[in-house]
Design a protein around this motif. Structure first.
Motif, PDB file in Angstrom:
ATOM      1  N   LYS A  13      59.719  39.932  37.425  1.00  0.00           N
ATOM      2  CA  LYS A  13      58.954  39.521  38.605  1.00  0.00           C
ATOM      3  C   LYS A  13      57.825  40.514  38.899  1.00  0.00           C
ATOM      4  O   LYS A  13      56.695  40.112  39.206  1.00  0.00           O
ATOM      5  N   PHE A  14      58.154  41.805  38.792  1.00  0.00           N
ATOM      6  CA  PHE A  14      57.136  42.821  39.044  1.00  0.00           C
ATOM      7  C   PHE A  14      56.020  42.724  38.007  1.00  0.00           C
ATOM      8  O   PHE A  14      54.832  42.830  38.337  1.00  0.00           O
ATOM      9  N   GLY A  15      56.415  42.499  36.754  1.00  0.00           N
ATOM     10  CA  GLY A  15      55.418  42.376  35.694  1.00  0.00           C
ATOM     11  C   GLY A  15      54.502  41.180  35.906  1.00  0.00           C
ATOM     12  O   GLY A  15      53.282  41.279  35.730  1.00  0.00           O
ATOM     13  N   CYS A  16      55.086  40.041  36.292  1.00  0.00           N
ATOM     14  CA  CYS A  16      54.288  38.836  36.554  1.00  0.00           C
ATOM     15  C   CYS A  16      53.348  39.071  37.728  1.00  0.00           C
ATOM     16  O   CYS A  16      52.177  38.665  37.701  1.00  0.00           O
ATOM     17  N   LEU A  17      53.853  39.714  38.769  1.00  0.00           N
ATOM     18  CA  LEU A  17      53.027  39.999  39.934  1.00  0.00           C
ATOM     19  C   LEU A  17      51.875  40.932  39.561  1.00  0.00           C
ATOM     20  O   LEU A  17      50.721  40.734  39.995  1.00  0.00           O
ATOM     21  N   VAL A  73      50.416  41.239  36.616  1.00  0.00           N
ATOM     22  CA  VAL A  73      49.427  40.496  35.830  1.00  0.00           C
ATOM     23  C   VAL A  73      48.576  39.607  36.729  1.00  0.00           C
ATOM     24  O   VAL A  73      47.348  39.526  36.575  1.00  0.00           O
ATOM     25  N   ILE A  74      49.213  38.953  37.690  1.00  0.00           N
ATOM     26  CA  ILE A  74      48.477  38.069  38.598  1.00  0.00           C
ATOM     27  C   ILE A  74      47.473  38.857  39.425  1.00  0.00           C
ATOM     28  O   ILE A  74      46.300  38.459  39.567  1.00  0.00           O
ATOM     29  N   VAL A  75      47.921  39.989  39.973  1.00  0.00           N
ATOM     30  CA  VAL A  75      47.017  40.830  40.769  1.00  0.00           C
ATOM     31  C   VAL A  75      45.855  41.325  39.915  1.00  0.00           C
ATOM     32  O   VAL A  75      44.683  41.312  40.343  1.00  0.00           O
ATOM     33  N   LYS A  76      46.156  41.734  38.696  1.00  0.00           N
ATOM     34  CA  LYS A  76      45.101  42.240  37.798  1.00  0.00           C
ATOM     35  C   LYS A  76      44.082  41.155  37.480  1.00  0.00           C
ATOM     36  O   LYS A  76      42.864  41.394  37.474  1.00  0.00           O
ATOM     37  N   LEU A  77      44.564  39.937  37.232  1.00  0.00           N
ATOM     38  CA  LEU A  77      43.654  38.829  36.944  1.00  0.00           C
ATOM     39  C   LEU A  77      42.771  38.511  38.145  1.00  0.00           C
ATOM     40  O   LEU A  77      41.565  38.257  38.003  1.00  0.00           O
ATOM     41  N   LEU A  78      43.377  38.504  39.335  1.00  0.00           N
ATOM     42  CA  LEU A  78      42.613  38.212  40.547  1.00  0.00           C
ATOM     43  C   LEU A  78      41.545  39.268  40.793  1.00  0.00           C
ATOM     44  O   LEU A  78      40.395  38.962  41.161  1.00  0.00           O
ATOM     45  N   LEU A  79      41.921  40.534  40.581  1.00  0.00           N
ATOM     46  CA  LEU A  79      40.949  41.609  40.754  1.00  0.00           C
ATOM     47  C   LEU A  79      39.816  41.504  39.735  1.00  0.00           C
ATOM     48  O   LEU A  79      38.640  41.722  40.055  1.00  0.00           O
ATOM     49  N   ALA A  80      40.184  41.149  38.514  1.00  0.00           N
ATOM     50  CA  ALA A  80      39.167  41.020  37.467  1.00  0.00           C
ATOM     51  C   ALA A  80      38.183  39.899  37.791  1.00  0.00           C
ATOM     52  O   ALA A  80      36.995  39.978  37.468  1.00  0.00           O
ATOM     53  N   LEU A  81      38.699  38.845  38.433  1.00  0.00           N
ATOM     54  CA  LEU A  81      37.844  37.709  38.768  1.00  0.00           C
ATOM     55  C   LEU A  81      36.973  37.956  39.987  1.00  0.00           C
ATOM     56  O   LEU A  81      35.785  37.592  40.018  1.00  0.00           O
ATOM     57  N   PHE A  82      37.560  38.555  41.021  1.00  0.00           N
ATOM     58  CA  PHE A  82      36.856  38.646  42.293  1.00  0.00           C
ATOM     59  C   PHE A  82      36.355  40.055  42.635  1.00  0.00           C
ATOM     60  O   PHE A  82      35.417  40.201  43.416  1.00  0.00           O
ATOM     61  N   VAL A  83      36.995  41.067  42.097  1.00  0.00           N
ATOM     62  CA  VAL A  83      36.549  42.451  42.371  1.00  0.00           C
ATOM     63  C   VAL A  83      36.524  43.203  41.037  1.00  0.00           C
ATOM     64  O   VAL A  83      37.353  44.098  40.782  1.00  0.00           O
ATOM     65  N   PRO A  84      35.628  42.836  40.143  1.00  0.00           N
ATOM     66  CA  PRO A  84      35.658  43.381  38.793  1.00  0.00           C
ATOM     67  C   PRO A  84      35.455  44.896  38.696  1.00  0.00           C
ATOM     68  O   PRO A  84      35.836  45.509  37.687  1.00  0.00           O
TER      69      PRO A  84
END
Length: 502
Positions: free
Chosen positions: A480-484, A486-497
């Motif tokens: 769960k921590f790993g999935c979370l 990855v999701i946070v990293k993807l969101l940051l890469a998209l919106f706060v690169p």
């Protein structure tokens, strides 16, 4: 000797479904708490095992351990009658038919196919045709005192409120039975044709049980008959041991697939009440109804204003209500305390209201892991199994969705009245009202019983299972921590690169 005990003293009883869940508990109770003269059990040959041998196997169940201790000789009163509810006249030989017609005084009809996805032809034959055969026998019996038919509280589930009354059947009984003669089995069992025939009923089980009730109401007016309608029948509450169960139907199956970590999502409205009754209380009500049926029938012969056929709804919701969310929380707690062998992941999951949302979760949480597991099996030269089991689990869950997304209420005035008319000794011995049932303790014993009696798992494996549970808890949280992450990293890469969390 109490009234109920006196009624069954020296009686000859014929039980159908005696090798089934309710039937076993009913038989044990009759033998332990009454002085019946003889019990005939309708038993079919199964997998090459004769009815006589199946009867011997029946008594090896731990359910009968108490009986063997306190009243061992009572088992000698039981005899197997070769027959089958899917055959005319129950498949009885001419000699056995004569015994029923000349000796039997009480019939307790528990046999039925309870599969929700049963073929319509088999459901009609077993759930309606068998009742027709029993009625035919009853009308020629010389000593009949009481006939109790076990139905289900859900046979009229198209109604939101169900009284202890008869309702118009979805198809007239004789017309329904005529389908077996007029149509080829392949036509009758075609899914689209079956759906057209059963109409607003969710499955062939509730459809045929409703028809069977009407057959009794319309053709047994001159016979001593009653109908018992239990809701979902679950493990024993008190006797002969708490938590005894021998099948994976209903909640038991849910406990298993949740307990081994396979079920992660399901369509269940957790705020809706779930209605279930312990099997020992159901058996007691059947016994008590047998006594009361005889008493009412004899009274009716003197007073034609008294209805000769009573219906008894047996439910828990009017006394000890519990909803799906509460029962799952209790089950989860006791599955953590009594983990099952064969866990594949940490038990857990969530309920969904939307079928579409649940389907998306099934794809990710059920089917994807199943395909990955089978791929690994093939790579190591082993037989794949996970996708097949996943499909089977989904079929089972689909068959339950109607009952986990609808709410019913029942009246049980006849059942309450029956309890009030019984003397205290009988109320204590043949208890069927649920006052005093405490769900937390009951579910704990139910989980332990599922582990011990259905899955045959020894208490000595609990320590190892708890260690395994701890490992899966760690892995589950890491995942769960790993999935979370990855999701946070993807969101940051998209919106706060320009921000990195590595």
């Amino acid at each position: 000797m109490s009234e109920v005990e006196r009624f069954y003293e020296d009686k000859v009883v014929f039980i159908t479904g005696g090798t089934g869940f309710i039937g076993k508990v009913l038989l044990e109770k009759l033998l332990r708490c009454t002085e019946v003269s003889k019990v005939y059990l309708l038993i079919r040959e199964k997998k090459g095992i004769s009815p006589k041998d199946r009867l011997e196997q029946l008594f090896t169940s731990k359910l009968f351990d108490t009986l063997k201790t306190v009243k061992n000789a009572a088992m000698d009163k039981v005899a197997a009658m070769t027959g089958d509810i899917d055959k005319p006249q129950l498949g009885l030989s001419s000699g056995d038919q004569d015994r029923v017609l000349n000796e039997v005084e009480v019939i307790l009809h528990c046999a039925a196919t309870v599969r929700f996805d049963e073929d319509l032809s088999r459901a009609l034959t077993m759930n309606v045709g068998a009742v027709s055969s029993i009625i035919s026998l009853c009308k020629s019996m010389l000593r009949l005192r009481s006939f109790v038919h076990v139905s289900t509280a859900y046979c009229h589930c198209q109604r939101e409120h169900i009284e202890e009354a008869s309702y118009t059947p979805p198809t007239p009984p004789r017309k329904a039975l005529s389908l077996l003669d007029s149509l080829d089995t392949k036509v009758l069992d075609d899914k689209n044709f079956t759906k057209m025939i059963i109409g607003d009923r969710p499955n062939t089980y509730t459809y045929t049980k409703a028809i069977a009730e009407d057959l009794i109401m319309s053709e047994c007016e001159d016979l001593p008959v009653s109908i018992v309608r239990p809701s979902i029948v679950v493990s024993t509450w008190k006797e002969p041991v708490p938590g005894w169960v021998d099948n994976l139907n209903g909640p038991t199956g849910l406990f298993l697939i949740a307990g081994i970590g396979v079920m992660r999502t399901a369509v269940i409205h957790e705020d809706l009440l779930v209605d279930s009754v312990p099997v020992d209380t159901c058996a007691n009500l059947i016994i008590a109804a047998g006594w009361k049926t005889d008493k009412d029938y004899r009274s009716n012969q003197m007073n034609s204003n008294v209805s000769p056929i009573r219906i008894y709804n047996q439910i828990s919701g009017n006394t000890v209500p519990i909803n799906w969310g509460e029962i799952y929380s209790l089950a989860e707690k006791h599955l953590y305390a009594n983990p099952l062998e064969g866990m594949v992941w940490y038990p857990g999951g969530t309920f969904k209201h939307s079928i579409t949302v649940n389907r998306l979760h099934e794809l990710v949480l059920h089917e994807l892991p199943a395909h990955v597991t089978d791929l690994v099996c093939r790579l190591f030269g082993r037989q794949p199994f996970a996708v097949r089991l996943c499909d089977k689990m989904h079929r089972g869950m689909r068959s339950l969705e109607y009952f986990t997304t609808h709410q019913w209420s029942w009246e049980n005035n006849n059942t309450e009245s029956l309890a009030r008319t019984m003397e205290k000794k009988d109320r204590d011995t043949f208890y069927f009202m649920l006052d005093g049932l405490e769900w937390n303790t009951f579910i704990e014993e139910y989980i332990k019983g599922t582990r011990a009696y259905v899955l045959k798992q020894s208490p000595t494996t609990l320590a190892a299972c708890r260690r395994k549970l701890t490992v899966f808890w760690i892995l589950d949280n890491l995942l769960k921590f790993g999935c979370l992450f990855v999701i946070v990293k993807l969101l940051l890469a998209l919106f706060v690169p320009h921000i990195s969390i590595l």
